[in-house]
Design a protein around this motif. Sequence first.
Motif, mmCIF file in Angstrom:
data_model
loop_
_atom_site.group_PDB
_atom_site.id
_atom_site.type_symbol
_atom_site.label_atom_id
_atom_site.label_comp_id
_atom_site.label_asym_id
_atom_site.label_seq_id
_atom_site.Cartn_x
_atom_site.Cartn_y
_atom_site.Cartn_z
ATOM 1 N N ILE A 178 0.858 -1.186 0.000
ATOM 2 C CA ILE A 178 0.000 0.000 0.000
ATOM 3 C C ILE A 178 0.895 1.237 0.000
ATOM 4 N N PRO A 179 0.879 2.030 -1.083
ATOM 5 C CA PRO A 179 1.783 3.195 -1.136
ATOM 6 C C PRO A 179 1.537 4.172 0.008
ATOM 7 N N VAL A 180 2.634 4.678 0.565
ATOM 8 C CA VAL A 180 2.567 5.675 1.628
ATOM 9 C C VAL A 180 2.297 7.043 1.001
ATOM 10 N N LYS A 181 1.226 7.690 1.436
ATOM 11 C CA LYS A 181 0.852 8.990 0.872
ATOM 12 C C LYS A 181 1.626 10.102 1.585
ATOM 13 N N THR A 182 2.871 10.234 1.194
ATOM 14 C CA THR A 182 3.777 11.175 1.855
ATOM 15 C C THR A 182 3.280 12.603 1.749
ATOM 16 N N LYS A 183 2.751 12.970 0.588
ATOM 17 C CA LYS A 183 2.336 14.362 0.410
ATOM 18 C C LYS A 183 1.117 14.723 1.253
ATOM 19 N N GLU A 184 0.428 13.694 1.800
ATOM 20 C CA GLU A 184 -0.681 13.947 2.718
ATOM 21 C C GLU A 184 -0.235 13.848 4.169
ATOM 22 N N GLY A 185 1.066 13.698 4.363
ATOM 23 C CA GLY A 185 1.605 13.687 5.719
ATOM 24 C C GLY A 185 1.740 12.308 6.334
ATOM 25 N N GLU A 186 1.440 11.250 5.568
ATOM 26 C CA GLU A 186 1.557 9.905 6.125
ATOM 27 C C GLU A 186 3.022 9.531 6.291
ATOM 28 N N SER A 187 3.326 8.835 7.375
ATOM 29 C CA SER A 187 4.693 8.408 7.643
ATOM 30 C C SER A 187 4.846 6.920 7.325
ATOM 31 N N PRO A 188 5.993 6.519 6.784
ATOM 32 C CA PRO A 188 6.235 5.089 6.552
ATOM 33 C C PRO A 188 6.615 4.339 7.823
ATOM 34 N N ALA B 36 3.963 2.293 14.446
ATOM 35 C CA ALA B 36 4.074 1.634 15.759
ATOM 36 C C ALA B 36 5.435 1.874 16.415
ATOM 37 N N ASN B 37 5.810 3.152 16.495
ATOM 38 C CA ASN B 37 7.072 3.531 17.138
ATOM 39 C C ASN B 37 8.285 2.837 16.519
ATOM 40 N N GLY B 38 8.220 2.633 15.216
ATOM 41 C CA GLY B 38 9.365 2.057 14.504
ATOM 42 C C GLY B 38 9.367 0.560 14.404
ATOM 43 N N ARG B 39 8.332 -0.094 14.938
ATOM 44 C CA ARG B 39 8.299 -1.560 14.855
ATOM 45 C C ARG B 39 7.879 -2.052 13.473
ATOM 46 N N LEU B 40 7.151 -1.208 12.726
ATOM 47 C CA LEU B 40 6.721 -1.577 11.382
ATOM 48 C C LEU B 40 7.153 -0.495 10.400
ATOM 49 N N LEU B 41 7.758 -0.912 9.296
ATOM 50 C CA LEU B 41 8.259 0.021 8.285
ATOM 51 C C LEU B 41 7.633 -0.328 6.942
ATOM 52 N N VAL B 42 7.000 0.659 6.315
ATOM 53 C CA VAL B 42 6.384 0.464 5.000
ATOM 54 C C VAL B 42 7.296 1.106 3.963
ATOM 55 N N ILE B 43 7.782 0.301 3.007
ATOM 56 C CA ILE B 43 8.737 0.868 2.048
ATOM 57 C C ILE B 43 8.165 0.916 0.628
ATOM 58 N N ASP B 44 6.840 0.987 0.516
ATOM 59 C CA ASP B 44 6.235 1.277 -0.788
ATOM 60 C C ASP B 44 5.898 2.759 -0.811
ATOM 61 N N GLY B 45 6.721 3.516 -1.493
ATOM 62 C CA GLY B 45 6.490 4.955 -1.542
ATOM 63 C C GLY B 45 6.158 5.455 -2.924
ATOM 64 N N GLY B 46 5.882 4.543 -3.861
ATOM 65 C CA GLY B 46 5.494 4.982 -5.192
ATOM 66 C C GLY B 46 6.588 4.864 -6.229
ATOM 67 N N PHE B 47 7.276 3.727 -6.263
ATOM 68 C CA PHE B 47 8.261 3.467 -7.304
ATOM 69 C C PHE B 47 7.622 3.607 -8.685
ATOM 70 N N CYS B 48 6.396 3.093 -8.781
ATOM 71 C CA CYS B 48 5.672 3.119 -10.051
ATOM 72 C C CYS B 48 5.234 4.539 -10.393
ATOM 73 N N LYS B 49 5.487 4.963 -11.637
ATOM 74 C CA LYS B 49 5.138 6.324 -12.063
ATOM 75 C C LYS B 49 3.645 6.596 -11.907
ATOM 76 N N ALA B 50 2.815 5.562 -12.084
ATOM 77 C CA ALA B 50 1.370 5.742 -11.979
ATOM 78 C C ALA B 50 0.940 6.156 -10.572
ATOM 79 N N TYR B 51 1.753 5.813 -9.555
ATOM 80 C CA TYR B 51 1.412 6.132 -8.169
ATOM 81 C C TYR B 51 1.972 7.468 -7.699
ATOM 82 N N GLN B 52 2.952 8.002 -8.409
ATOM 83 C CA GLN B 52 3.695 9.156 -7.893
ATOM 84 C C GLN B 52 2.859 10.417 -7.680
ATOM 85 N N PRO B 53 1.843 10.683 -8.528
ATOM 86 C CA PRO B 53 0.998 11.837 -8.220
ATOM 87 C C PRO B 53 0.258 11.689 -6.890
#
Length: 667
Positions: A547-557, A560-577
């Motif tokens: 599930i891509p992290v919506k960084t521009k909306e303020g979501e953090s990857p 749970a205080n660092g116990r879980l890390l999400v590393i889908d940030g929109g590699f795909c061009k279709a997700y980048q907007p």
Amino acid sequence: MIFYDENNLDIIEKDLRYIQLLAKQYPTISSASTEIINLQAILNLPKGTEHFISDVHGENESFTHMLKNASGVIKRKIDDVFGNSLREEQKAALATLIYYPEQKLDLIRQTENNLEDWYKITLYQLIELCKNVCSKYTRSKVRKALPENFEYIIEELLHEQDDRVDKQAYYNGIIKTIIDIDRSADFIIAIASVIQRLVVDRLHIIGDIYDRGPGADIIMDALMKHHSVDIQWGNHDLLWMGAAAGCEACICNVLRISLRYANLRTIEDGYGINLLPLATFAMEFYGEDECKGFVPKTLDKNISAGEMDLLAKMHKAISILQFKVEGHIIKRHPEFQMDDRLVLDHIDIEKGEINLYDKTYKLNDTSFPTIEWDDPYKLSDREVDLLGKLTRSFINSEKLQRHIKFLYSKGSMYLIYNSNVLFHGCIPLNEDGSFKEVKIGTIKYSGKDLLDRIDRVARDSYFFKEDIQGKKYGMDMMWYLWCGPDSPVFGKARMTTFERYFIDDKCTHREQKDYYYKYRDNDQVCKNILAEFNLDPKTSHIINGHIPVKTKEGESPIKANGRLLVIDGGFCKAYQPETGIAGYTLIYNSYGLLLTSHEPFAAIKNAVKEDKDIISSTMILEHVVSRKRVADTDVGKDLTEQIADLEKLLIAYRKGLIKEGSKENIV
């Protein structure tokens, strides 16, 4: 070290058969002792660097660059070694040379006035950098990474001692000879390859190599050449795995997604799959249909209007065929509980409406020339013939089958590695955050057991040859994993494909996420998941994508205080907007965890010509006080066990249980 009491021989005698086998490899006290010393020394080396990448979705240029620059690790090494002795533009040029030595050398030859001086300076810089990169490894491991043509020369240069004045002339002579005999370019290419290889000890791909971008096959070729890689399957990977096994529903979905993004390069050029039968079918049945809702989403301005029209017709044709074959699977498996996806039953074609979830919606398209409304899921002879041709193309694609076998050999549903658990999607949870039980066959599974069972089913779908029923069930399950409500790699209640194409009301497009996504920022739930995988919740992490992290909306990857890390940030061009960035990657080295966010990457040709790297921002997640050693890793645990076994062998020699160097002990 584990020193056994020599008087306590029951442990030795119990393992004597295994120790006798070990004696064949180490036939003397001296050889066994030497190996113990070697292994003990390795335990004290710094931990190797791990590189985590997720959801690359066929974006081969961005992926290739990320692989070559190791998410900024090489740039940081250059800073460490050269500090302020090089200008920033010189550091950038050196980095580009390491990433793309062949292409960069071509440019240098055209622009550099004094090529011999440039070679001399660059060779010294590369050797110094390579020394730094190799410093955390044994000579044996470095030697194995060296290219055969320059193995001896590189090894000599790497172990030059600055205080040995008498050898300076010797080393300078090596460099001068390399230049004089016109081997500088080949040497630079070789040493750049060594740096790239050793700067990252292990590469983790957290799923979704396939779909959307143009070069999934190129990415797979690169992964197959990588020295140390593992893959946690994503839903898009499993879809292609099902298609390669011959699952018609997976094949239809693969083709639909490729047509949706006007990305046929992977299908046709990469895997040689013949789409002429689909094009012919589409023109026959949808030739008069404008197929407005099926015009591909693409940024490619080189596609003509005529091509776009054909792609739209093919797109619609395969979509309708997909709904039909999916209906057959749903009816075969009531345990999937997916009757709500039998959408064709709910269409009132005369009114141009559909009734879904007790509400009626207007259809934006009422042209269904291949559907018989008294039996909407019935396949015509032409459709059966088309599916047969497409299935044979997938099964008979040698390159596709080679790539899928690699996915099976290096991949799995999850991986536990160095106190982290890696998986693509989620662990299905109930509303209260407890592990959800999911029925597979006649048995219910949850948590780790669920992923283990799915892993076995995925392998059965591909490798079962004789058991036709078992293979058929496995292929149906592969489709379920792609879009089923309790699939851990999908993680949503339903996939609203039909609604997105045929209903304008966007409320029908919503796909409710699994409760995992509600609780993944909950400290206790993440601790429970880590404990489920037998990991210490205090020191371990969950690493996933999907599930891509919506960084521009303020979501953090960071959850749970660092116990879980999400590393889908929109590699795909279709997700980048939507995400606002072009992906996250993670580095785990001997000093701790580094999370890096990346800006969009233009093209490799720009990187080579202008020394343009991906603009990245790095955040230190954890920094250990005491540098992690090999002893702190999974490899360290294995080495410690090997040392223990060798100690048993020493005692067996000394007590006469096994004779040194006897013929029966030497292979």
